[in-house]
Design an enzyme around this catalytic site. Structure first.
Site, mmCIF file in Angstrom:
data_model
loop_
_atom_site.group_PDB
_atom_site.id
_atom_site.type_symbol
_atom_site.label_atom_id
_atom_site.label_comp_id
_atom_site.label_asym_id
_atom_site.label_seq_id
_atom_site.Cartn_x
_atom_site.Cartn_y
_atom_site.Cartn_z
ATOM 1 C CB CYS A 51 -11.893 -0.348 -6.344
ATOM 2 S SG CYS A 51 -10.379 -0.987 -6.378
ATOM 3 C CD GLU A 109 -10.559 3.299 -6.181
ATOM 4 O OE1 GLU A 109 -10.815 3.161 -5.050
ATOM 5 O OE2 GLU A 109 -9.999 2.545 -7.062
ATOM 6 C CE LYS A 139 -13.636 0.850 -2.710
ATOM 7 N NZ LYS A 139 -12.308 0.817 -2.835
#
Length: 523
Positions: free
Chosen positions: A400, A292, A349
């Site tokens: 994440c 990430e 995300k």
């Protein structure tokens, strides 16, 4: 009001027992990993709620709240790893205040969940123990589902079993985390009812010797049967078609957050990831995954980096963590770079970390906490219906924090995702957080029946098979490259096809039983 034993417990005893049992539940996860405690440390709270918190006894909320604060506070204590926050330019005292606020808030959020459960258990009082167990299990699963739909979620009871009890985690293939949570709550409820029954019979002298404690037998039976079912799933052979194999490499860049956005950090990122890519390309990998925001640049700047130059030279597909743009805002994204060096797909995300990546109630708190954001612009979430196409077919992507939200992975698997790419940056947290994060990805791999590749900045990076077995796991705070062969899969578990069907079924059965057979206490 009936109390167990000769005298009712004092409030102090109730609170102390709630605190101790909550603390024991908290150590079921990393760094301690005492997963077996989850099978009986909810039972004391159950006894307290059922037998010691009915009028005119104390309110059920304080014991439940204390239990939950202890559980979530211990399990999520890794959040304190964000301190010191000097890498964000936050002075020591304000940084400590922000850290304590974050830790307190997430603990309180979990405390509300369990307090609501306890209040509903008291309000929907049932004299029949079997119905109490059904209602209590259904309510817990329903509340966990509700909380997981919120922006803030992590510590389901189901994750207390990961990564150690892979057998029971295979029940997640039936209906996701609700299946595992339901079994844990039901076993604890039956153990609690067994204790209540034993204490009730003890007042009747020798008569108790002639009675069988069916609740204890039922708890043991459910525990054994659930593990037998999980063991059957766990032992299903992974039949792989050689044509579906992929050799994937990961690079763990190990760039501390303190320097990540400074010239030194940018230089180390470009050099480390480019060098790692060239090394893996020489090993004959089909694709390379980096973490990430590994290259903290906007998409428009990526083609000018030495990393993409290396991709064009070596012709090996890469998945790059960087930033996308959306108007005046930006996204935390993963990009597919083809063998020709072209960016062909992007995943944004969708579950952002409150306070870390966006600011709730921004008009009120924005001026105070804005410096938690790494860039000047506002970060915005991705859409909920994204698909991620690669030269090897569709992939399932989690960035994440999204690892804690199984529905994100389930939906992508349902839409044709054949393998999992998980990219994270846990650099500002402790190794315990990284272990818990890895445990979340293990659950997602089992539930979707997919191979998973996990690339992180500082650890733990890993490769996981569809049975949740970790094939390789990196060190912590180390620079590493590694390659493993995974396989693309198109199977669909019952959970992937139908989602969390068990939770509404339990709620429906509990509602029907409450309506037909129980004594209803007026609200």
């Amino acid at each position: 009001m009936k109390y167990l034993g000769k005298k009712p417990f004092s409030s102090f005893h109730l609170y102390a027992l709630s605190l101790i049992s909550g603390l024991l539940m908290g150590v079921t996860v990393a760094p301690v990993g005492a997963w077996f405690l989850a099978w009986f440390t909810l039972a004391p709270l159950w006894v307290i709620v059922v037998k010691y918190t009915k009028p005119p006894a104390p309110c059920p909320l304080p014991p439940a709240f204390i239990w939950a604060i202890a559980y979530h506070g211990v399990a999520l204590s890794w959040i304190t790893g964000i301190y010191p926050m000097d890498w964000l330019g936050v002075p020591a005292l304000p940084g400590l205040a922000i850290t304590l606020f974050c830790w307190s808030f997430i603990s309180l959020w979990g405390g509300i969940l369990v307090s609501v459960w306890a209040a509903l258990m008291v309000r929907l009082d049932q004299e029949k123990p079997w119905l109490r167990v059904l209602v209590g299990t259904a309510l817990w699963c329903g509340l966990e589902s509700l909380w997981s739909a919120s922006p803030l979620w992590w510590s389901s009871l189901s994750y207390t079993q990961s990564p150690h009890n892979l057998v029971i985690l295979h029940l997640g293939q039936l209906s996701g985390t609700s299946t595992v949570t339901a079994v844990i709550v039901a076993v604890n409820g039956l153990l609690a009812e067994a204790w209540i029954y034993f204490c009730t019979q003890s007042r009747r002298g020798a008569e108790r010797e002639r009675r069988v404690n069916f609740y204890l037998i039922s708890a043991v039976t459910i525990f054994i049967i659930s593990h037998i079912i999980g063991f059957i799933f766990y032992n299903q052979p992974l039949i792989q078609n050689p044509d579906t194999n992929l050799k994937i490499g990961i690079i763990q860049g190990n760039i501390p957050n303190q320097i990540k956005l400074r010239p030194e950090g940018l230089r180390r990122a470009i050099e480390g990831y480019t060098e790692g890519y060239l090394k893996l390309a020489s090993q004959g990998v089909d694709g390379v995954l980096i973490p990430e925001a590994a290259l903290p640049f906007f998409q428009r700047n990526l083609p000018q980096t030495s990393f993409l130059k290396a991709v064009r030279e070596k012709g090996v597909v890469a998945w790059i963590g960087a930033f996308g743009e959306r108007g005046n805002s930006y996204t935390n994204s993963l990009f597919t770079v083809t063998a020709q060096g072209e960016i062909t797909s992007r995943y944004d995300k969708s579950k952002l970390v409150p306070l870390g990546e966006y600011i709730p109630f921004e008009q009120i708190l924005g001026a105070i906490i804005q410096r938690l954001s790494p860039l000047d612009e506002h970060q915005v979430p991705g859409l909920s219906n994204q698909v991620f196409s690669t030269p090897f077919g569709r992939a399932i992507v989690g960035i994440c924090y999204e690892s804690a939200f199984p529905e994100i992975f389930r939906r992508q698997a349902f839409l044709g995702g054949q393998f999992i790419l998980s990219a994270s940056n846990d650099a500002h947290y402790t190794a315990a957080m990284s272990d818990q994060h890895h445990a979340q990805d293990i659950m997602r791999a089992i539930e979707t029946d997919r191979w998973a590749v996990r690339a992180t900045n500082t650890g733990y990076s890993a490769f996981v098979d569809p049975h949740g077995r970790t094939l390789w796991k990196s060190g912590h705070n180390t620079y590493e490259t590694h390659a493993e062969t995974i396989y693309r899969r198109q199977t669909q578990t019952l959970y992937v096809r139908w989602g969390d069907w068990l939770m509404p079924l339990l709620l429906g059965l509990a509602g029907l039983g409450w309506f037909l057979g129980g004594t209803v206490k007026r609200l």
